[in-house]
Structures are given as structure tokens and as C-alpha cells.
Design an enzyme around this catalytic site. Structure first.
Site, short mmCIF file in Angstrom:
data_model
loop_
_atom_site.label_atom_id
_atom_site.label_comp_id
_atom_site.label_asym_id
_atom_site.label_seq_id
_atom_site.Cartn_x
_atom_site.Cartn_y
_atom_site.Cartn_z
N LYS A 116 39.92 26.84 42.33
CA LYS A 116 39.80 27.75 41.05
C LYS A 116 38.51 27.50 40.51
O LYS A 116 38.01 28.24 39.47
CB LYS A 116 41.09 27.69 40.18
CG LYS A 116 42.05 28.28 40.96
CD LYS A 116 43.32 28.41 40.23
CE LYS A 116 44.35 29.43 40.17
NZ LYS A 116 45.20 29.61 39.07
N LYS A 158 44.71 23.76 33.35
CA LYS A 158 45.31 24.42 34.52
C LYS A 158 44.93 23.69 35.64
O LYS A 158 43.52 22.97 35.73
CB LYS A 158 44.62 25.87 34.75
CG LYS A 158 44.89 26.99 33.72
CD LYS A 158 44.23 28.17 33.90
CE LYS A 158 44.72 29.08 35.05
NZ LYS A 158 44.05 30.51 34.85
N GLY A 164 51.11 30.06 42.00
CA GLY A 164 52.48 30.40 41.47
C GLY A 164 52.78 30.02 40.32
O GLY A 164 54.03 29.85 40.05
N GLU A 200 40.77 25.91 29.95
CA GLU A 200 40.51 27.42 29.70
C GLU A 200 41.15 27.63 28.27
O GLU A 200 41.92 27.16 27.70
CB GLU A 200 41.52 28.24 30.55
CG GLU A 200 40.39 28.94 31.65
CD GLU A 200 40.98 29.84 32.57
OE1 GLU A 200 42.36 29.99 32.47
OE2 GLU A 200 40.52 29.90 33.83
N TYR A 202 43.04 29.32 25.81
CA TYR A 202 44.30 30.22 26.06
C TYR A 202 44.51 31.65 25.34
O TYR A 202 44.41 31.51 23.83
CB TYR A 202 45.44 29.21 25.48
CG TYR A 202 46.99 29.73 25.75
CD1 TYR A 202 47.37 29.84 26.98
CD2 TYR A 202 47.62 30.18 24.50
CE1 TYR A 202 48.64 30.58 27.07
CE2 TYR A 202 48.81 30.76 24.78
CZ TYR A 202 49.27 30.75 26.07
OH TYR A 202 50.60 31.42 26.09
N LEU A 203 44.39 32.55 25.82
CA LEU A 203 44.60 33.92 25.42
C LEU A 203 45.79 34.29 24.76
O LEU A 203 46.88 33.96 25.56
CB LEU A 203 43.93 34.90 26.28
CG LEU A 203 42.56 34.75 26.78
CD1 LEU A 203 42.09 35.93 27.40
CD2 LEU A 203 41.70 34.46 25.67
N LYS A 237 54.57 37.15 38.40
CA LYS A 237 54.76 38.70 38.21
C LYS A 237 56.26 39.23 38.66
O LYS A 237 56.99 38.75 39.55
CB LYS A 237 53.63 39.48 39.07
CG LYS A 237 52.21 39.05 38.61
CD LYS A 237 51.29 39.43 40.03
CE LYS A 237 50.08 38.72 39.70
NZ LYS A 237 49.14 38.84 41.02
N ARG A 291 43.63 37.73 50.00
CA ARG A 291 44.77 38.09 51.03
C ARG A 291 45.39 39.32 50.45
O ARG A 291 44.89 39.83 49.40
CB ARG A 291 45.89 37.12 50.71
CG ARG A 291 46.34 36.80 49.93
CD ARG A 291 47.63 35.84 49.63
NE ARG A 291 48.00 35.08 48.35
CZ ARG A 291 48.46 35.85 47.54
NH1 ARG A 291 48.80 37.24 47.31
NH2 ARG A 291 48.61 35.50 46.11
N VAL A 294 51.58 40.63 47.09
CA VAL A 294 52.83 41.30 47.06
C VAL A 294 52.90 42.79 46.65
O VAL A 294 53.50 43.46 47.15
CB VAL A 294 53.90 40.42 46.39
CG1 VAL A 294 55.18 41.03 45.87
CG2 VAL A 294 53.74 39.03 46.54
P1 ADP Z 1 48.48 31.04 39.62
O1 ADP Z 1 47.34 30.98 40.43
O2 ADP Z 1 49.30 29.95 39.49
O3 ADP Z 1 49.15 32.50 39.74
P2 ADP Z 1 46.73 32.34 37.54
O4 ADP Z 1 45.28 31.64 37.12
O5 ADP Z 1 46.38 33.41 38.34
O6 ADP Z 1 47.51 31.10 38.17
O7 ADP Z 1 47.29 32.57 36.34
C1 ADP Z 1 48.77 33.10 36.30
C2 ADP Z 1 49.14 33.78 34.90
O8 ADP Z 1 48.97 32.79 33.88
C3 ADP Z 1 48.37 34.79 34.14
O9 ADP Z 1 48.62 36.03 34.87
C4 ADP Z 1 48.51 34.52 33.14
O10 ADP Z 1 49.67 35.28 32.55
C5 ADP Z 1 48.62 33.21 32.65
N1 ADP Z 1 47.35 32.62 32.43
C6 ADP Z 1 46.53 32.15 33.15
N2 ADP Z 1 45.24 31.92 32.44
C7 ADP Z 1 45.57 32.15 31.23
C8 ADP Z 1 44.80 32.16 30.16
N3 ADP Z 1 43.46 31.26 30.08
N4 ADP Z 1 45.24 32.37 28.81
C9 ADP Z 1 46.60 32.66 28.94
N5 ADP Z 1 47.36 33.07 29.94
C10 ADP Z 1 46.82 32.58 31.07
#
Ligand code: ADP
Length: 446
Positions: A116, A158, A164, A200, A202-203, A237, A291, A294
Site C-alpha cells: 500500500k 495502517k 480485509g 494516514e 483519519y477522515l 463492505k 483483481r 466481490v
Molecule cells: P483494506 O485493504 O484492509 O480493505 P483499505 O485501505 O481499503 O483497507 O480501507 C478499508 C476501509 O477502511 C475504507 O473503506 C474506509 O472505510 C476505512 N479507511 C481507510 N483509510 C481511512 C482513512 N484514512 N480515514 C478514514 N477511514 C479510512
């Protein structure tokens, strides 16, 4: 075109791939663990090979056994589905070394996007807007605290190898940061064998909006609209829709074009999803999945395209059939992930399905390997099917979804169907106003 495709997966996605192969006239090979001998994908495939005992490490994740299955059956291509080995660069490479086509991107692209931290710097380089954060992995507490102070709290720790929703911890204040770092590292080490983490911003109230892309590996790439996957539990999701209620045609075109251009630049091959958080009209890249997803059916429902057939065609060396102007989005689609789980506690509920009556009718699609008498093994993911509904507009789609959920009967096990029946009654869902935290808050209400 391929002589025979081996499907290195199980459950609904194995069936999904098999269906595409059948419609293309390509013979199929199913693989299965001993726990899946009775599975529908095994029954419907032209040939099947048992690749080991129930634990995934000894069957669906076991590369030598999958290779042996290709050799025995003469399969010249492998579709990995999602999960398992679908984003394993080494697997893609080994197949190519054996002159077997991996139906997916090059191992190099899987590698770049699989990490990532590297994916974020690649995205930045390609002109994709990225969520603010540390430039690379965090070395120690001192660096973490400096970066966090610069960005401002709250921050999210992260895992570089994350997936997941695991290995992710929020730190709301400077005092929380050490603990968040320690727990994220420990979780990442346990889940991925790699404890590198990054920070990151956090939003607080974003939506999760992802763009579906397709490239032919020759420099052509198109986008197929977006999916809104903001309804999540534990960062996973639960329900997805296309198009996003938060975007208009102009916003869609802008982000879609940016992403398609980036994919053209790297000569991306096959299906890919570029995931963003979207807040106050701004997109922030979080990761790319190299890929099939789902939730790909919602895109199929509004574009009329079969994404698996496109994947197979492109993997066989064919160019993209569609140009961007030929891709039109029509109506609205919603997908519910039906899990074999208690709809309140989310405790897995494996066991025998004693009665199975899926809904039907216009605009209704059920992707599932389940049937009456099927025994859900306890070893794998609890997703047993997906209900996907299409309507001329979002309102028709929601009304149809309500109708389908009331028709869907599954007995013998618990499922998440009652949760969706509740969700479609909620005004926020009806109005499309929800962010990534909405569902967690809803579930916490007494
Ligand atoms: P994974 O690969 O484990 O699924 P992602 O990076 O795709 O992780 O993030 C999964 C979910 O986590 C996002 O859809 C969101 O809901 C939350 N998330 C990830 N990054 C942030 C962030 N910087 N701020 C707030 N929520 C986040």
C-alpha cells in the site's frame, strides 16, 4: 482463446467465473478441498480436482497443488477470482513460468499495488489525488509523533500489507499514538507476517467510492463508472451500489478520466479497482485492487457488460472492445452480501441449508453456490451469496430490493438477510445519505 480454464477458487465466485467460461465455450476445471466436494462449482465444471484438506493453506492457497491440477488437466489459463491467490504476485509469476496464463494483471503491477505504501507513491506519481499521510513506512515512535503532529490528529495507523480491514488503528490524540502503533504492528505481523505500518490522516465522515477500470496491457484503458461501498462494518463492505448517490455526471467523468489516464500510462492489463475516500467533494486514493471485486455485479448491471468475459478476452491477448464513449451507464444497482451469520451479533452460522428459496423477477440476480441440502463448511469466509437488484432509477431499485428481501427464504442457518430488510427501511439509506461510519453507528443503537 484458451483451451481450458482452471478456476482457483470456491463458492459464488468460482461459479461466477465458470458461467462466463461456459458462455464463451471454454471447458472448465474446478478445484476443491475435501470440505467442498459437494459444492456447486464442482458439480457444474467439466472436470474437477481435489487439491487437499479443508484448511486453505493446504488447498486453495497451495501453489504446487494448483500447478499440479493444471498439469493433470491440461488447463492453459487460471482465473483466481478474488481473495486467496488473486493478488499474489508470486503465483502469477510461477504460472507464467509454466506457460499458463494468469487471468489478471502482470506480476509487476500486482506487486506495486499490493504494497500500500508503494501503491500510494505510484498513485501520486500518476496524478491521482492521495490521502495525506507519511511518505513511507514509519520507522519509530518519534517519527510517528512528528508526522502525526504535522498532519493533525486524528490519524490512522495502517499496515503496508493490509487487507480485509485488518491492521488499522485510529489515534485520536498524541497519547493514543503509541498504543495504536503497537496494536496495528502486532495485528499486521499476525495477519500478514509483515509489521510495516504507515500513517494516514483519519477522515471523519468520508464515503468509500471506487472506480472500476479495464486496461488491455497495450496502453488502452477505460473506466466503467464507480461503486459506492460506504456501508461497512469493521472496514468491510456490506452493501454496495452503483452509481454513487454522491456523484454527478461531471464528478464521475473527472475522477474516471484521471484514473483511466493513469492506467493508460502504466499499461495496466485486465480489471482493476481504484479505491478512494470522498469527503467534501474531494477524492483521496487509499488503495488499488488488481483483481475482480466481490461487488463487480453492480457495475455489470448498469453497464450491461460481463466483466469476467472481458477479463478472459483481455488475458488471451485481445484488445479492449469498447471505447470510453461506448460505455453508457443505465439505471441503478444495489448489492447485498448475504453472509451465513447471525444478523445482530455477526457470529458465523455454518451448517446445512434445509430450505432455499431465492427471489426472482425482472432486474434480479442472485449469485450463489448455495442450494437446498447444501452444507456450509466452517472453514471459509461466511459469504454464501449476493443479491443484486437493478432498477431504472434508485427508487425503483430500492423498491425492488425490498420486494426481493421479503421473498428470500433461507432455513437451517442464520443469514444477514434480516439486516438488509431493516436497512432498506431507513430514511438515510432511502435518501442515499450515509458515510463509512453510518452502519457502525446504526448497529450500536439499542
Ligand atoms: P483494506 O485493504 O484492509 O480493505 P483499505 O485501505 O481499503 O483497507 O480501507 C478499508 C476501509 O477502511 C475504507 O473503506 C474506509 O472505510 C476505512 N479507511 C481507510 N483509510 C481511512 C482513512 N484514512 N480515514 C478514514 N477511514 C479510512
Amino acid at each position: 482463446m484458451f483451451d481450458k480454464v482452471l478456476i482457483a477458487n470456491r463458492g459464488e465466485i468460482a461459479l461466477r467465473v465458470l458461467r462466463a467460461c461456459k458462455e464463451m465455450g471454454i471447458p472448465t476445471v474446478a478445484v476443491h478441498s475435501t470440505a467442498d466436494a459437494d459444492a456447486m462449482h464442482v458439480r457444474l465444471a467439466d472436470e474437477s480436482v481435489c487439491i487437499g484438506p479443508p484448511p486453505a493453506a493446504e488447498s486453495y492457497l497451495n501453489m504446487p497443488r494448483l500447478l499440479a491440477a493444471c498439469e493433470i488437466t491440461g488447463a492453459d489459463a487460471v482465473h483466481p477470482g478474488y481473495g486467496f491467490l488473486s493478488e499474489n504476485a508470486r503465483f502469477a509469476e510461477i504460472l507464467e513460468e509454466h506457460s499458463i496464463t494468469f487471468i489478471g494483471p502482470t506480476s509487476e503491477h500486482i506487486r506495486i499495488m499490493g504494497d500500500k505504501i508503494e501503491a500510494k507513491s505510484t498513485a501520486r506519481r500518476l496524478g491521482i489525488p492521495v490521502v495525506p499521510g507519511s511518505d513511507g513506512a514509519i520507522a519509530d515512535e518519534v517519527q510517528a509523533s512528528r508526522v502525526a503532529k504535522e498532519m493533525g490528529f486524528p490519524v490512522l495507523v495502517k499496515a503496508a500489507a493490509g487487507g480485509g480491514g485488518r491492521g488499522m488503528k485510529v489515534a485520536r490524540t498524541a497519547q493514543d499514538l503509541d498504543m495504536a502503533l503497537k496494536t496495528a504492528r502486532a495485528e499486521a505481523k499476525a495477519a500478514f507476517g509483515d509489521d510495516s505500518v504507515y500513517l494516514e490522516k483519519y477522515l471523519e465522515r468520508p464515503r468509500h467510492i471506487e472506480v472500476q477500470v479495464f486496461g488491455d496491457g497495450k496502453g488502452n484503458a477505460v473506466y466503467l463508472g464507480e461503486r459506492d461501498c460506504s456501508l461497512q462494518r469493521r472496514h468491510q463492505k456490506v452493501m454496495e451500489e452503483a452509481p454513487s448517490p454522491a456523484l454527478n455526471a461531471e464528478g464521475r467523468k473527472k475522477i474516471g478520466t484521471t484514473v483511466a489516464k493513469a492506467m493508460q500510462k502504466i499499461r495496466y492489463r485486465g480489471a482493476g479497482t481504484v479505491e478512494f475516500l470522498y469527503e467534501d467533494g474531494e477524492f483521496y486514493f487509499i488503495e488499488m485492487n488488481t483483481r475482480l471485486q466481490v461487488e463487480h455485479p453492480v457495475t455489470e448491471m448498469i453497464t450491461g457488460l460481463d466483466l469476467v468475459i472481458e477479463q478472459i478476452r483481455i488475458a488471451s491477448g485481445a484488445p479492449l472492445t469498447l471505447s470510453q464513449d461506448e460505455i453508457t451507464l443505465s439505471g441503478h444497482a444495489i448489492e447485498c452480501r448475504i453472509n451465513a451469520e447471525n444478523p445482530k451479533t455477526f457470529r458465523p452460522s455454518p451448517g446445512s441449508i434445509t430450505y432455499w428459496h431465492p427471489p426472482g423477477g425482472l432486474g434480479v440476480r442472485v449469485d450463489s453456490g448455495a442450494y437446498q441440502g447444501y452444507r456450509i463448511p466452517p472453514y471459509y469466509d461466511s459469504l454464501i451469496g449476493k443479491l443484486i437488484v437493478h432498477g431504472k432509477n434508485r427508487n425503483e431499485c430500492l423498491m425492488r430490493l425490498k420486494r426481493c428481501l421479503s421473498e428470500f427464504v433461507v432455513e437451517g442457518i442464520e443469514t444477514t438477510i434480516p439486516l438488509f430488510a431493516d436497512l432498506v427501511q431507513q430514511p438515510d439509506i432511502a435518501n442515499g445519505v450515509y458515510d463509512i461510519h453510518w452502519l457502525e453507528k446504526y448497529l450500536q443503537k439499542p
